[in-house]
Motif scaffolding. Structure first.
Motif, short mmCIF file in Angstrom:
data_model
loop_
_atom_site.label_atom_id
_atom_site.label_comp_id
_atom_site.label_asym_id
_atom_site.label_seq_id
_atom_site.Cartn_x
_atom_site.Cartn_y
_atom_site.Cartn_z
N VAL A 53 1.71 -71.30 -15.71
CA VAL A 53 1.90 -71.38 -14.12
C VAL A 53 2.89 -70.55 -13.67
N ASN A 54 3.42 -70.72 -12.49
CA ASN A 54 4.24 -69.73 -11.71
C ASN A 54 5.71 -70.24 -12.07
N TRP A 61 4.41 -76.47 -9.05
CA TRP A 61 3.98 -75.66 -10.19
C TRP A 61 4.34 -76.60 -11.56
N GLU A 64 1.82 -78.99 -11.80
CA GLU A 64 0.37 -78.37 -12.36
C GLU A 64 0.52 -78.17 -13.93
N ASP A 109 -2.50 -69.89 -13.52
CA ASP A 109 -2.09 -69.69 -12.01
C ASP A 109 -1.65 -68.13 -11.93
N ASN A 134 -5.44 -72.81 -8.52
CA ASN A 134 -4.48 -72.67 -7.11
C ASN A 134 -4.54 -71.24 -6.75
#
Length: 254
Positions: A53-54, A61, A64, A109, A134
């Motif tokens: 993820v970020n 996030w 997520e 992502d 995303n």
């Protein structure tokens, strides 16, 4: 102000994991229960899914990654979550680790629409399917899927409400997301398609705030200093909007 569609994206993440399971299916159990060694999705369970993820400091996030991990484990996979925080070098290192750990799939992502292409290509060449969530990369055919919300439509719907709240007139400023993420421009364009139909609404300033609450606060402060009589602030995501709200409260303008 437009919120990212957390629930919708999480449903898509769950769906792609179920899809990955089904791809390995050799058949189903007529009784409805999964045979030993298979997941409820009908395919062989097991193996590592790497989720990247970020920045988990952002609640979107964080959710997520957490929900993707929970769904993968529910289906019988091991799962690990890492974060690149928008840095393509970190992203590359995480992809290298996923390859070295023999991941059966990567959910990513991406950090950058252009800068993440090499990392996805590297995983693809190693035979590991990559599913993007995303955000997108600017090359088709590498990822098995690019699952994103309809950001243009969402922004247009948000802009319609914004126009109503503004009374169809007044000056405003915009907080723009990370330029490396195609979602930022798509959302800004979606706002513009609606607001441009109202000549008495005038954008007098714009700053990049990179989806971040602190940057949203600081950039909103700077925009207010340069434009003290603005009537509104338009933000491309919830974190920037919350930063702007804090700045407006401090200035006694909310």
């Amino acid at each position: 102000m437009l919120r990212k569609k957390t629930l919708g994206s999480m449903i898509m993440v769950g769906g792609l994991i179920v899809g990955l399971t089904a791809c390995s299916s050799g058949g189903s159990d007529d009784t409805g229960s999964a045979p030993e060694g298979e997941s409820a999705g009908g395919g062989e369970a097991g193996g590592l899914i790497t989720i990247i993820v970020n920045d988990p400091a952002n609640p979107y996030w964080k959710t997520e990654g957490d929900l993707a991990q929970a769904k993968a484990e529910e289906l019988g996979y091991e799962a690990t979550v890492g974060a690149h925080e928008g840095d393509t070098n970190t992203e590359n290192t995480l992809i290298d680790t996923a390859i070295a750990n023999d991941s059966v799939a990567i959910i990513l992502d991406p950090a950058n629409a252009d800068g993440s292409i090499g990392a996805v290509k590297k995983a693809d060449e190693a035979g590991i399917p990559v599913f993007l969530v995303n955000a997108e990369i600017n090359e088709s055919g590498l990822a098995k899927a690019q699952l994103v919300s309809n950001n243009a439509q969402g922004a247009a719907l948000g802009a319609q409400e914004y126009v109503k709240q503004m009374g169809e007139e007044g000056t405003y400023v915009e907080l723009f997301g990370a330029p490396s993420d195609n979602n930022a421009q798509t959302r800004s364009n979606g706002f513009e398609t609606v607001i441009s139909q109202y000549p008495d609404l005038e954008k007098v300033g714009e700053e990049v705030a990179n989806w971040d609450r602190t940057e949203g606060h600081d950039k909103a402060q700077a925009l207010m200093q340069g434009n003290p009589d603005i009537k509104g602030v338009l933000a491309g995501n919830d974190e920037m909007a919350l930063g702007a709200i804090a700045a407006l409260k401090e200035a006694g303008k909310l």
